[in-house]
Design a protein around this motif. Structure first.
Motif, short mmCIF file in Angstrom:
data_model
loop_
_atom_site.label_atom_id
_atom_site.label_comp_id
_atom_site.label_asym_id
_atom_site.label_seq_id
_atom_site.Cartn_x
_atom_site.Cartn_y
_atom_site.Cartn_z
N ASP A 1 0.77 -1.14 0.06
CA ASP A 1 -0.08 -0.04 0.02
C ASP A 1 0.76 1.23 0.11
O ASP A 1 1.93 1.26 0.85
CB ASP A 1 -0.82 -0.16 1.15
N ALA A 2 0.62 2.16 -0.85
CA ALA A 2 1.34 3.56 -0.96
C ALA A 2 1.40 4.32 0.48
O ALA A 2 2.61 4.72 0.69
CB ALA A 2 0.75 4.36 -1.99
N VAL A 3 0.55 4.35 1.26
CA VAL A 3 0.39 4.99 2.54
C VAL A 3 1.36 4.27 3.33
O VAL A 3 2.16 4.92 4.08
CB VAL A 3 -0.96 5.20 3.14
N VAL A 4 1.24 3.09 3.40
CA VAL A 4 2.31 2.28 4.29
C VAL A 4 3.66 2.31 3.94
O VAL A 4 4.38 2.55 4.61
CB VAL A 4 1.96 0.65 4.12
N LEU A 5 4.07 2.26 2.73
CA LEU A 5 5.44 2.68 2.14
C LEU A 5 5.74 3.78 2.53
O LEU A 5 7.05 4.03 3.05
CB LEU A 5 5.42 2.16 0.84
N VAL A 6 5.08 4.69 2.52
CA VAL A 6 5.43 6.27 2.80
C VAL A 6 5.92 6.39 4.27
O VAL A 6 6.89 6.93 4.73
CB VAL A 6 4.58 7.33 2.16
N GLN A 7 4.68 5.88 5.12
CA GLN A 7 5.01 5.95 6.47
C GLN A 7 6.23 5.31 7.11
O GLN A 7 7.02 5.61 7.87
CB GLN A 7 3.51 5.46 7.28
N HIS A 8 6.34 3.97 6.47
CA HIS A 8 7.45 3.21 6.86
C HIS A 8 8.77 3.80 6.70
O HIS A 8 9.48 3.95 7.06
CB HIS A 8 7.35 1.95 6.13
N LYS A 9 9.00 4.37 5.25
CA LYS A 9 10.02 5.19 4.86
C LYS A 9 10.37 6.30 5.62
O LYS A 9 11.55 6.60 6.24
CB LYS A 9 10.06 5.66 3.28
N GLU A 10 9.33 7.05 6.15
CA GLU A 10 9.47 8.30 7.10
C GLU A 10 10.18 7.79 8.55
O GLU A 10 10.94 8.46 9.14
CB GLU A 10 8.22 8.75 7.31
N ILE A 11 9.69 6.46 8.83
CA ILE A 11 9.88 6.00 10.19
C ILE A 11 11.38 5.54 10.06
O ILE A 11 12.20 5.95 11.10
CB ILE A 11 8.92 4.65 10.59
N ILE A 12 11.66 4.56 9.21
CA ILE A 12 12.99 4.20 8.90
C ILE A 12 14.12 5.32 8.91
O ILE A 12 15.19 5.33 9.51
CB ILE A 12 13.16 3.26 7.73
N ASP A 13 13.81 6.37 7.91
CA ASP A 13 14.88 7.36 7.77
C ASP A 13 14.95 8.12 8.93
O ASP A 13 16.15 8.55 9.44
CB ASP A 13 14.21 8.28 6.68
N THR A 14 13.98 8.38 9.93
CA THR A 14 13.93 9.21 10.96
C THR A 14 14.69 8.58 12.21
O THR A 14 15.62 9.03 12.72
CB THR A 14 12.60 9.74 11.42
N ILE A 15 14.40 7.20 12.17
CA ILE A 15 15.09 6.44 13.21
C ILE A 15 16.62 6.42 13.00
O ILE A 15 17.27 6.36 13.81
CB ILE A 15 14.53 4.95 13.16
N ASP A 16 16.91 6.18 11.70
CA ASP A 16 18.24 6.11 11.25
C ASP A 16 18.88 7.35 11.61
O ASP A 16 20.20 7.41 11.93
CB ASP A 16 18.39 5.80 9.80
N TYR A 17 18.45 8.59 11.41
CA TYR A 17 19.14 9.82 11.72
C TYR A 17 19.22 9.76 13.14
O TYR A 17 20.17 10.18 13.62
CB TYR A 17 18.11 10.83 11.38
N GLU A 18 18.20 9.48 13.94
CA GLU A 18 18.26 9.31 15.34
C GLU A 18 19.26 8.51 16.15
O GLU A 18 19.87 8.71 17.17
CB GLU A 18 17.04 9.61 16.13
N LYS A 19 19.46 7.52 15.45
CA LYS A 19 20.39 6.48 16.05
C LYS A 19 21.82 7.04 15.68
O LYS A 19 22.84 6.43 16.66
CB LYS A 19 20.29 4.98 15.29
N ASN A 20 22.05 7.67 14.85
CA ASN A 20 23.34 8.26 14.67
C ASN A 20 23.80 9.50 15.19
O ASN A 20 24.84 9.82 15.25
CB ASN A 20 23.64 8.48 13.18
N THR A 21 22.74 9.89 16.08
CA THR A 21 23.28 10.93 17.00
C THR A 21 23.86 10.32 18.38
O THR A 21 23.91 9.25 18.55
CB THR A 21 21.84 11.78 17.72
N ALA A 22 24.54 11.27 18.96
CA ALA A 22 25.48 10.64 20.13
C ALA A 22 24.62 10.38 21.44
O ALA A 22 23.51 10.95 21.56
CB ALA A 22 26.20 11.75 20.65
N GLU A 23 24.66 9.10 21.98
CA GLU A 23 23.92 8.71 23.09
C GLU A 23 22.56 8.72 22.83
O GLU A 23 21.71 9.30 23.61
CB GLU A 23 24.40 9.26 24.07
#
Length: 516
Positions: free
Chosen positions: A241-263
């Motif tokens: 589903d298009a909405v599922v894929l967009v929401q999933h991409k938002e989640i993955i990209d943002t989590i990857d960004y936050e995982k790369n912050t210090a601590e």
């Protein structure tokens, strides 16, 4: 039904999650709202017990140290809440949102048994500290769980209903304490205590049928599991589903960004950047403003409030407690309906402005038609203002209390931030719940005037400092607070309206391969 193997709970071998987005949403809210039902039950129960003669006699509340015992028995629940606030956020991050809810329910169930069997003030207070720990542990986990798992168009509804059920618990407790009030034995207060454990049992029974938070799964390096949960909650399991894929991409990209912050997930993250500090201040403002609005007096010392207003009959006070909880529930449901239509800021401002006016009127009418007054019309007017005050509070603060904080907190600080929120909420409540009996005894109606003057100061703060979160995913709210979106996925609302193109599964897999 779709079988899910996720974070394992102590009692389960496999999860059985329904393959229906609507049913999953209902189960998620049902599991989490048990928390607020328990807490609402506790507040209304202790309110009712404070009116019961058998409870007062057993704990010698009418004795020379009666006010201190009354305050301690009532306020000790917040001590446990403070302890949960400083310790349970990390537990939620480590073991997952759903297992954290399970253990919080177990702690609460143990505490209820201890409270029911209490033989003295010390045992009763210890039990209430454990109840405070268990319910506050649930209250910091449940909203984070719902905010991270529900579709954004159901988020305000789900989080609002989560706390609206405070009054469902309150209504049940009010009815039970009224029914047991005619018992001459200690079972008049032990039976209401025992029934409180039913809600924790319901939570434990529902948990196997709900999925883990997709954002927690993404942070654990399980993007495929996160995708399946997003598909379940948004499109009944359709991973294409298009909405599922967009929401999933938002989640993955943002989590990857936050995982790369210090601590990431550390306590230091809550104050490390201007954005994080603003998030914590917004979160803390909800905790403080909602707790010292004057509702603590109505929630815990309604009997004293009604006595000061001229209503002294115990049975009448218990009947008013039942009606007030039913009225508050209706107002809270109306507020939940409008919080996503008016927006978070307008709802808060309407609620605060109205309750401030009504609390001033409660003080003025209590002074004029209070104790020893024979003017029934004046007494009825005072009771009416109490109802209008509680209705105004329920319209705004009841849904917003757990809608707004998890929205303004990003994933890296959400669990610990909700822990800090519980710490501030419980610390403020401990002070207020312990102090108000002394204030009501010593300065009476002036207590309401002082409280209402404080409430008036909240309106300009909300108007100037709060940010609006209506109609945005959690990742899009990050853009409002950080000034930049941490994903190149199109805005979900625009995709749903057909104003922007979605993304394909192939594109999602290509992005993942590039990152790896």
């Amino acid at each position: 039904m779709r079988t899910f193997s996720g974070n394992i709970l102590p009692f389960e071998t496999k999860d059985r999650v329904p393959n229906s987005s609507l049913l999953v949403s209902i189960l998620l809210v049902s599991t989490s709202m048990v928390t607020s039902t328990t807490f609402g039950y506790d507040a209304s129960m202790i309110n009712g017990l404070n009116i019961l003669p058998s409870y007062a006699n057993y704990f010698n509340i009418n004795g020379p140290n009666g006010t201190t015992i009354l305050s301690l028995n009532t306020a000790s629940v917040w001590i446990g809440g403070i302890l949960a606030g400083v310790s349970f956020g990390k537990v939620t991050d480590v073991i997952g949102r759903r297992p954290a809810l399970f253990w919080a329910a177990i702690i609460t169930l143990f505490a209820v048994i201890l409270q029911t069997a209490a033989q003295n003030v010390g045992m009763f207070v210890a039990a209430r500290i454990f109840i405070g720990y268990g319910t506050s542990a649930s209250a910091l986990t449940g909203p984070a769980y719902l905010a991270e798992t529900l579709p954004f168009r159901r988020r305000a509804w789900g989080l609002g209903i989560f706390n609206d059920f405070y009054y469902v618990g309150g209504l049940i407790a009010a009815g039970i304490t009224y029914g047991t009030s005619f018992m001459p034995s200690t079972w008049a207060w032990r039976i209401p205590s025992a029934i409180q454990g039913v809600f924790s049992i319901l939570c434990i029974l529902l948990l196997p049928f709900t999925p883990e938070s997709p954002r927690w799964l993404a942070f654990q390096g399980r993007p495929e599991d996160a995708l399946r949960v997003v598909a379940l909650t948004h499109a009944s399991g359709d991973v294409n589903d298009a909405v599922v894929l967009v929401q999933h991409k938002e989640i993955i990209d943002t989590i990857d960004y936050e995982k790369n912050t210090a601590e990431p997930l550390s306590l230091a993250q809550m104050v490390k950047t201007p954005s994080a500090r603003k998030r914590m201040l917004l979160c803390s403002s909800v905790a403080v403003f909602s707790t010292v609005a004057g509702n603590v007096i109505v929630s815990y010392y309604l009997g004293t409030m009604l006595t000061n207003a001229g209503v002294t009959n115990t049975t009448t006070q218990l009947q008013i407690n039942i009606i007030l909880n039913a009225f508050s529930l209706v107002c809270a449901l109306v507020g939940t309906y409008y919080v996503d239509r008016l927006g978070r800021k307008p709802t808060a401002i309407i609620s605060i402005g109205s309750l401030t006016i009504f609390l001033f009127l409660v003080g003025a009418l209590t002074k004029t038609y209070g104790i020893n007054s024979t003017n029934n019309s004046g007494i009825y007017a005072t009771v009416a203002m109490i109802f209008l005050f509680q209705g105004a509070y329920s319209f705004g603060w009841t849904p917003l209390l757990y809608v707004y904080p998890p929205e303004v907190l990003n994933y890296a600080i959400r669990a610990n931030g909700m822990g800090a929120f519980q710490f501030v909420l419980n610390g403020t409540a401990l002070m207020a719940v312990f102090a108000f009996p002394f204030a009501l005894n010593n300065i009476g109606w002036k207590t309401y005037m002082i409280n209402a003057a404080w409430d008036a100061l909240e309106v300009p703060f909300v108007w100037w400092y709060w940010v609006e979160t209506q109609g945005k995913t959690l990742e899009e709210i990050d853009e409002v607070l950080d000034g930049v979106k941490h994903s190149n996925a199109p805005d979900l609302e625009k995709v749903m309206r057909g104003e922007a193109e979605g993304i394909s599964m192939e594109k999602t897999e290509e992005d993942r391969d590039v990152k790896e």
